[in-house]
Design a protein around this motif. Structure first.
Motif, PDB file in Angstrom:
ATOM      1  N   GLY A  75       3.868 -10.539   3.004  1.00 33.72           N
ATOM      2  CA  GLY A  75       2.714 -11.390   2.763  1.00 33.72           C
ATOM      3  C   GLY A  75       2.431 -11.619   1.295  1.00 33.72           C
ATOM      4  N   ARG A  76       2.896 -10.711   0.432  1.00 32.45           N
ATOM      5  CA  ARG A  76       2.855 -10.839  -1.030  1.00 32.45           C
ATOM      6  C   ARG A  76       1.459 -10.851  -1.635  1.00 32.45           C
ATOM      7  N   ILE A  77       0.426 -10.470  -0.895  1.00 38.56           N
ATOM      8  CA  ILE A  77      -0.914 -10.373  -1.446  1.00 38.56           C
ATOM      9  C   ILE A  77      -1.444  -8.966  -1.223  1.00 38.56           C
ATOM     10  N   VAL A  78      -2.563  -8.650  -1.869  1.00 36.03           N
ATOM     11  CA  VAL A  78      -3.079  -7.283  -1.857  1.00 36.03           C
ATOM     12  C   VAL A  78      -3.452  -6.830  -0.453  1.00 36.03           C
ATOM     13  N   SER A  79      -4.183  -7.664   0.285  1.00 33.35           N
ATOM     14  CA  SER A  79      -4.681  -7.237   1.600  1.00 33.35           C
ATOM     15  C   SER A  79      -3.548  -6.932   2.562  1.00 33.35           C
ATOM     16  N   THR A  80      -2.496  -7.757   2.588  1.00 29.94           N
ATOM     17  CA  THR A  80      -1.374  -7.479   3.493  1.00 29.94           C
ATOM     18  C   THR A  80      -0.623  -6.231   3.050  1.00 29.94           C
ATOM     19  N   GLY A  81      -0.541  -6.011   1.738  1.00 30.70           N
ATOM     20  CA  GLY A  81       0.112  -4.808   1.230  1.00 30.70           C
ATOM     21  C   GLY A  81      -0.647  -3.544   1.593  1.00 30.70           C
ATOM     22  N   LEU A  82      -1.968  -3.582   1.439  1.00 30.86           N
ATOM     23  CA  LEU A  82      -2.777  -2.419   1.801  1.00 30.86           C
ATOM     24  C   LEU A  82      -2.648  -2.106   3.288  1.00 30.86           C
ATOM     25  N   ASN A  83      -2.717  -3.143   4.116  1.00 29.53           N
ATOM     26  CA  ASN A  83      -2.628  -2.917   5.561  1.00 29.53           C
ATOM     27  C   ASN A  83      -1.255  -2.401   5.973  1.00 29.53           C
ATOM     28  N   ALA A  84      -0.207  -2.890   5.308  1.00 29.77           N
ATOM     29  CA  ALA A  84       1.140  -2.404   5.617  1.00 29.77           C
ATOM     30  C   ALA A  84       1.254  -0.917   5.283  1.00 29.77           C
ATOM     31  N   CYS A  85       0.647  -0.507   4.178  1.00 30.24           N
ATOM     32  CA  CYS A  85       0.667   0.916   3.809  1.00 30.24           C
ATOM     33  C   CYS A  85      -0.131   1.754   4.806  1.00 30.24           C
ATOM     34  N   ILE A  86      -1.309   1.279   5.166  1.00 30.04           N
ATOM     35  CA  ILE A  86      -2.160   2.041   6.095  1.00 30.04           C
ATOM     36  C   ILE A  86      -1.452   2.214   7.437  1.00 30.04           C
ATOM     37  N   ALA A  87      -0.723   1.182   7.866  1.00 29.34           N
ATOM     38  CA  ALA A  87      -0.001   1.279   9.139  1.00 29.34           C
ATOM     39  C   ALA A  87       1.063   2.369   9.099  1.00 29.34           C
ATOM     40  N   ARG A  88       1.625   2.625   7.907  1.00 26.33           N
ATOM     41  CA  ARG A  88       2.667   3.648   7.756  1.00 26.33           C
ATOM     42  C   ARG A  88       2.104   5.009   7.373  1.00 26.33           C
ATOM     43  N   ALA A  89       0.854   5.037   6.906  1.00 30.04           N
ATOM     44  CA  ALA A  89       0.275   6.275   6.379  1.00 30.04           C
ATOM     45  C   ALA A  89       0.083   7.306   7.479  1.00 30.04           C
ATOM     46  N   ARG A  90       0.347   8.580   7.136  1.00 30.55           N
ATOM     47  CA  ARG A  90       0.208   9.674   8.086  1.00 30.55           C
ATOM     48  C   ARG A  90      -0.920  10.627   7.708  1.00 30.55           C
ATOM     49  N   GLY A  91      -1.534  10.417   6.542  1.00 32.42           N
ATOM     50  CA  GLY A  91      -2.534  11.359   6.053  1.00 32.42           C
ATOM     51  C   GLY A  91      -3.889  11.216   6.727  1.00 32.42           C
ATOM     52  N   GLU A  92      -4.671  12.285   6.687  1.00 31.37           N
ATOM     53  CA  GLU A  92      -6.034  12.246   7.216  1.00 31.37           C
ATOM     54  C   GLU A  92      -6.990  11.593   6.229  1.00 31.37           C
ATOM     55  N   VAL A  93      -6.572  11.512   4.952  1.00 30.24           N
ATOM     56  CA  VAL A  93      -7.329  10.826   3.909  1.00 30.24           C
ATOM     57  C   VAL A  93      -6.409   9.800   3.269  1.00 30.24           C
ATOM     58  N   VAL A  94      -6.949   8.610   2.978  1.00 32.47           N
ATOM     59  CA  VAL A  94      -6.178   7.520   2.368  1.00 32.47           C
ATOM     60  C   VAL A  94      -6.854   7.124   1.062  1.00 32.47           C
ATOM     61  N   ALA A  95      -6.110   7.135  -0.051  1.00 33.57           N
ATOM     62  CA  ALA A  95      -6.650   6.775  -1.361  1.00 33.57           C
ATOM     63  C   ALA A  95      -5.862   5.609  -1.936  1.00 33.57           C
ATOM     64  N   ARG A  96      -6.567   4.598  -2.362  1.00 35.02           N
ATOM     65  CA  ARG A  96      -5.907   3.433  -2.961  1.00 35.02           C
ATOM     66  C   ARG A  96      -5.841   3.588  -4.477  1.00 35.02           C
ATOM     67  N   LEU A  97      -4.674   3.289  -5.050  1.00 33.59           N
ATOM     68  CA  LEU A  97      -4.506   3.284  -6.493  1.00 33.59           C
ATOM     69  C   LEU A  97      -4.039   1.904  -6.948  1.00 33.59           C
ATOM     70  N   ASP A  98      -4.086   1.686  -8.265  1.00 31.12           N
ATOM     71  CA  ASP A  98      -3.741   0.398  -8.865  1.00 31.12           C
ATOM     72  C   ASP A  98      -2.691   0.610  -9.943  1.00 31.12           C
ATOM     73  N   ILE A  99      -1.708  -0.272  -9.996  1.00 32.31           N
ATOM     74  CA  ILE A  99      -0.591  -0.122 -10.930  1.00 32.31           C
ATOM     75  C   ILE A  99      -1.052  -0.180 -12.384  1.00 32.31           C
ATOM     76  N   HIS A 100      -2.090  -0.965 -12.675  1.00 32.96           N
ATOM     77  CA  HIS A 100      -2.530  -1.171 -14.056  1.00 32.96           C
ATOM     78  C   HIS A 100      -3.705  -0.273 -14.444  1.00 32.96           C
ATOM     79  N   THR A 101      -3.864   0.821 -13.740  1.00 32.39           N
ATOM     80  CA  THR A 101      -4.935   1.765 -14.037  1.00 32.39           C
ATOM     81  C   THR A 101      -4.332   3.125 -14.377  1.00 32.39           C
ATOM     82  N   VAL A 102      -4.912   3.784 -15.370  1.00 32.97           N
ATOM     83  CA  VAL A 102      -4.497   5.131 -15.752  1.00 32.97           C
ATOM     84  C   VAL A 102      -5.515   6.103 -15.157  1.00 32.97           C
ATOM     85  N   PHE A 103      -5.025   7.106 -14.441  1.00 34.29           N
ATOM     86  CA  PHE A 103      -5.893   8.007 -13.694  1.00 34.29           C
ATOM     87  C   PHE A 103      -5.944   9.388 -14.346  1.00 34.29           C
TER      88      PHE A 103
END
Length: 342
Positions: A75-103
């Motif tokens: 889908g090449r946009i943020v929302s489809t990417g997030l949903n694709a990750c959530i569908a594959r995620a196995r964790g009890e907690v889900v945290a979103r990060l950003d490529i252009h952010t330093v944590f």
């Protein structure tokens, strides 16, 4: 190990497209995160079919460290990417990060701690910007100034409590079962819309200053205007869906642009509306520029700040009217605003 002693799993998710210059550093920084005792993580990165070498770098990273998982995002946009990750995620907690952010090294640990302490459904930290170069620094200073962004609490680094929306986010997995995934019809504002849906459904969004990160914004007026125009364009689609914006302050730039257009139309008959509006806005620009420069501790940025602040407001306001025009005509979203670019 018995189920009670197995490590708890955190799923980190991040969408990206054409980030070859940043993806290696991002992956390295995430893998160095200090998790609380008894936790482990998986890092799912949704690639929007990059063609600049990002996918190859991700594939190499996945081969080196099994915690990294490459997820396709056609889908090449943020929302489809997030949903694709959530569908594959196995964790009890889900945290979103950003490529252009330093944590901060304990960013994820503080997310987990705040999630458990607050009992909220989504938590995050303040949105702190740091620019590069004179223009990038001016954009970051304006971005950080509450005068410019309408008093948004997301810029208040000391605030702890409930908010309308939060930067990025960290959820218990069950939140997506209760409130749904991200709206894939939205190219922008999908996070604001999801938080609005969450709050309307009885959930809570929480901000904590202990969750620290630094975002690197764009560093040119042209790119800033285009970004804000895109943010503004998608706002009416959120309003159409819910009958209200995420926050009423998001409509102020559109009202300013409307007042500016009306004043211009009245010029052949009387210049006073335009003169009054420009005087008021000019005074506001001067005060906001002073406040932003003072807060940033960089008076050398003062000459650039009026243009930067105007780009924020005019881009967002003009984009909102363009989006509203398409909504009122029941048109599909314009392809001009359907692709995320840096």
């Amino acid at each position: 190990m018995t189920p009670a002693t197995l490590p708890r799993l955190l799923s980190v998710i991040a969408p990206c497209r054409n980030e070859a210059a940043f993806i290696d550093a991002f992956c390295d920084s995430v893998l160095r995160q200090q998790l609380p005792d008894g936790w482990r993580m998986e890092v799912l990165i949704a690639d929007g079919m990059s063609d600049d070498g990002t996918r190859e770098r991700l594939q190499q990273g996945c081969a080196r460290d099994g915690r990294l998982v490459l997820v396709d995002n056609p889908g090449r946009i943020v929302s489809t990417g997030l949903n694709a990750c959530i569908a594959r995620a196995r964790g009890e907690v889900v945290a979103r990060l950003d490529i252009h952010t330093v944590f901060a090294p304990d960013y994820l640990a503080r997310c987990i701690e705040t999630l458990e302490r607050s009992g909220a459904d989504n938590v995050g930290g303040p949105w702190v910007a740091q620019g590069t170069g004179p223009m990038g620094e001016a954009i970051a200073a304006a971005f950080q100034c509450r005068w410019v962004v309408g008093g948004a609490r997301s810029r208040d680094q000391g605030y702890e409590g409930a908010v309308d929306t939060v930067y990025l986010g960290c959820w218990r997995r069950e939140a997506f079962a209760r409130f749904g995934l991200f709206d894939e019809a939205l190219v922008r504002n999908q996070d604001d819309e999801h938080n609005l849906r969450l709050r309307r459904g009885g959930g809570r969004v929480w901000q904590s200053g202990t969750i620290r990160s630094v975002y690197h914004p764009r560093n040119s007026l042209r790119h800033l205007f285009a970004q804000q125009q895109q943010y503004g364009y998608w706002r009416p689609f959120v309003v159409r869906k819910h009958g209200q914006p995420g926050s009423w302050r998001q409509l102020v730039p559109a009202l300013f642009v409307a007042a500016l257009a009306l004043s211009t139309l009245l010029l052949p008959w009387t210049p006073w509306p335009a003169v009054l509006l420009l005087a008021l806005y000019g005074s506001y620009l001067a005060l906001a520029s002073l406040a932003a420069a003072r807060a940033a501790g960089a008076w050398r940025l003062l000459g650039r700040l009026p243009a930067v602040i105007a780009a924020f407001h005019l881009g967002y306001g003009w984009g909102t009217w363009q989006g509203l025009w398409d909504v009122l005509r029941a048109r599909s979203p314009s392809s001009r605003f359907a692709r995320i670019t840096r």
